[in-house]
Design a protein around this motif. Structure first.
Motif, PDB file in Angstrom:
ATOM      1  N   ALA A   1       0.819  -1.211   0.000  1.00 44.88           N
ATOM      2  CA  ALA A   1       0.000   0.000   0.000  1.00 44.88           C
ATOM      3  C   ALA A   1       0.857   1.269   0.000  1.00 44.88           C
ATOM      4  O   ALA A   1       0.442   2.300  -0.510  1.00 44.88           O
ATOM      5  CB  ALA A   1      -0.924   0.001   1.211  1.00 44.88           C
ATOM      6  N   GLY A   2       2.035   1.194   0.595  1.00 45.01           N
ATOM      7  CA  GLY A   2       2.900   2.364   0.663  1.00 45.01           C
ATOM      8  C   GLY A   2       2.598   3.291   1.820  1.00 45.01           C
ATOM      9  O   GLY A   2       3.009   4.444   1.823  1.00 45.01           O
ATOM     10  N   TYR A   3       1.861   2.807   2.806  1.00 42.52           N
ATOM     11  CA  TYR A   3       1.572   3.591   4.010  1.00 42.52           C
ATOM     12  C   TYR A   3       1.340   2.649   5.189  1.00 42.52           C
ATOM     13  O   TYR A   3       1.073   1.468   5.009  1.00 42.52           O
ATOM     14  CB  TYR A   3       0.360   4.514   3.812  1.00 42.52           C
ATOM     15  N   GLU A   4       1.483   3.211   6.405  1.00 43.27           N
ATOM     16  CA  GLU A   4       1.275   2.432   7.623  1.00 43.27           C
ATOM     17  C   GLU A   4      -0.183   2.495   8.055  1.00 43.27           C
ATOM     18  O   GLU A   4      -0.865   3.494   7.809  1.00 43.27           O
ATOM     19  CB  GLU A   4       2.124   2.985   8.768  1.00 43.27           C
ATOM     20  N   VAL A   5      -0.637   1.425   8.694  1.00 39.96           N
ATOM     21  CA  VAL A   5      -1.973   1.381   9.288  1.00 39.96           C
ATOM     22  C   VAL A   5      -1.822   0.934  10.731  1.00 39.96           C
ATOM     23  O   VAL A   5      -0.822   0.315  11.096  1.00 39.96           O
ATOM     24  CB  VAL A   5      -2.912   0.414   8.522  1.00 39.96           C
ATOM     25  N   SER A   6      -2.807   1.255  11.549  1.00 37.93           N
ATOM     26  CA  SER A   6      -2.730   0.830  12.947  1.00 37.93           C
ATOM     27  C   SER A   6      -2.945  -0.680  13.040  1.00 37.93           C
ATOM     28  O   SER A   6      -3.636  -1.278  12.209  1.00 37.93           O
ATOM     29  CB  SER A   6      -3.769   1.559  13.797  1.00 37.93           C
ATOM     30  N   THR A   7      -2.363  -1.269  14.049  1.00 41.67           N
ATOM     31  CA  THR A   7      -2.519  -2.710  14.270  1.00 41.67           C
ATOM     32  C   THR A   7      -3.985  -3.044  14.511  1.00 41.67           C
ATOM     33  O   THR A   7      -4.495  -4.058  14.017  1.00 41.67           O
ATOM     34  CB  THR A   7      -1.657  -3.152  15.472  1.00 41.67           C
ATOM     35  N   GLU A   8      -4.668  -2.181  15.237  1.00 44.64           N
ATOM     36  CA  GLU A   8      -6.093  -2.395  15.524  1.00 44.64           C
ATOM     37  C   GLU A   8      -6.917  -2.409  14.236  1.00 44.64           C
ATOM     38  O   GLU A   8      -7.732  -3.316  14.023  1.00 44.64           O
ATOM     39  CB  GLU A   8      -6.597  -1.292  16.450  1.00 44.64           C
ATOM     40  N   ASP A   9      -6.706  -1.420  13.364  1.00 40.33           N
ATOM     41  CA  ASP A   9      -7.439  -1.390  12.091  1.00 40.33           C
ATOM     42  C   ASP A   9      -7.107  -2.604  11.236  1.00 40.33           C
ATOM     43  O   ASP A   9      -7.985  -3.200  10.613  1.00 40.33           O
ATOM     44  CB  ASP A   9      -7.113  -0.119  11.298  1.00 40.33           C
ATOM     45  N   TYR A  10      -5.832  -2.978  11.209  1.00 48.10           N
ATOM     46  CA  TYR A  10      -5.448  -4.122  10.397  1.00 48.10           C
ATOM     47  C   TYR A  10      -6.120  -5.404  10.903  1.00 48.10           C
ATOM     48  O   TYR A  10      -6.737  -6.135  10.130  1.00 48.10           O
ATOM     49  CB  TYR A  10      -3.928  -4.314  10.346  1.00 48.10           C
ATOM     50  N   ASN A  11      -5.999  -5.646  12.207  1.00 48.96           N
ATOM     51  CA  ASN A  11      -6.536  -6.894  12.770  1.00 48.96           C
ATOM     52  C   ASN A  11      -8.055  -6.961  12.755  1.00 48.96           C
ATOM     53  O   ASN A  11      -8.621  -8.033  12.533  1.00 48.96           O
ATOM     54  CB  ASN A  11      -6.040  -7.085  14.204  1.00 48.96           C
ATOM     55  N   ASN A  12      -8.737  -5.838  12.984  1.00 55.45           N
ATOM     56  CA  ASN A  12     -10.191  -5.854  13.123  1.00 55.45           C
ATOM     57  C   ASN A  12     -10.961  -5.553  11.840  1.00 55.45           C
ATOM     58  O   ASN A  12     -12.132  -5.896  11.744  1.00 55.45           O
ATOM     59  CB  ASN A  12     -10.625  -4.865  14.207  1.00 55.45           C
ATOM     60  N   ILE A  13     -10.303  -4.890  10.877  1.00 52.41           N
ATOM     61  CA  ILE A  13     -11.035  -4.498   9.667  1.00 52.41           C
ATOM     62  C   ILE A  13     -10.368  -5.030   8.390  1.00 52.41           C
ATOM     63  O   ILE A  13     -10.995  -5.746   7.610  1.00 52.41           O
ATOM     64  CB  ILE A  13     -11.179  -2.960   9.579  1.00 52.41           C
ATOM     65  N   ILE A  14      -9.106  -4.670   8.188  1.00 51.74           N
ATOM     66  CA  ILE A  14      -8.460  -4.964   6.908  1.00 51.74           C
ATOM     67  C   ILE A  14      -8.266  -6.464   6.682  1.00 51.74           C
ATOM     68  O   ILE A  14      -8.645  -6.999   5.640  1.00 51.74           O
ATOM     69  CB  ILE A  14      -7.118  -4.199   6.792  1.00 51.74           C
TER      70      ILE A  14
END
Length: 136
Positions: free
Chosen positions: A10-23
């Motif tokens: 993606a070329g950007y960072e995401v929060s661990t929470e967003d990654y685990n719960n949504i993405i």
């Protein structure tokens, strides 16, 4: 797909929470390739502020504190600087240890007029310096 794979594609960072719960659950529910999936994710919703931008904001806060210290203490800006510092160290080092290391004294100062010149990030175990960010 792992979080670091997603961020690299993606070329950007995401929060661990967003990654685990949504993405990750969304990705697992599709039949898309990793590359296709990354393209459909809303960057505006998930992208974290780049660390370089956080440092830039920290420097802006410190400069503002320097300029105003002869007149008043800007508590909102001081709190903003502390918040940015905490975000920076938690994302870059995953630790909770930082302090304003060096204070400058404004030449035109009134009594007790200090402003932050740098932030030192250190380990909480033995207080060994990891990084120093010059703010001014």
């Amino acid at each position: 797909m792992m979080q670091n794979e997603f961020e690299a594609l993606a070329g950007y960072e995401v929060s661990t929470e967003d990654y685990n719960n949504i993405i990750e659950p969304m990705y697992m529910a599709t039949n898309m390739s990793k590359q296709e999936f990354v393209k459909v994710i809303d960057k505006k919703r998930f992208a974290l502020t780049p660390l370089k931008q956080i440092v830039k904001e920290m420097k802006k806060c410190a400069e503002s504190l320097k300029e105003t210290c002869t007149h008043f203490t800007d508590w909102e800006t001081k709190d903003r600087l502390e918040s940015l510092t905490k975000e920076y160290i938690s994302r870059k080092y995953n630790i909770a240890g930082a302090r304003i290391a060096e204070y400058g004294i404004n030449e035109r100062m009134f009594a007790s007029c200090f402003y932050p010149k740098s932030v030192t990030i250190y380990t909480t175990k033995n207080y060994q310096t990891i990084e120093t960010i010059d703010l001014i």
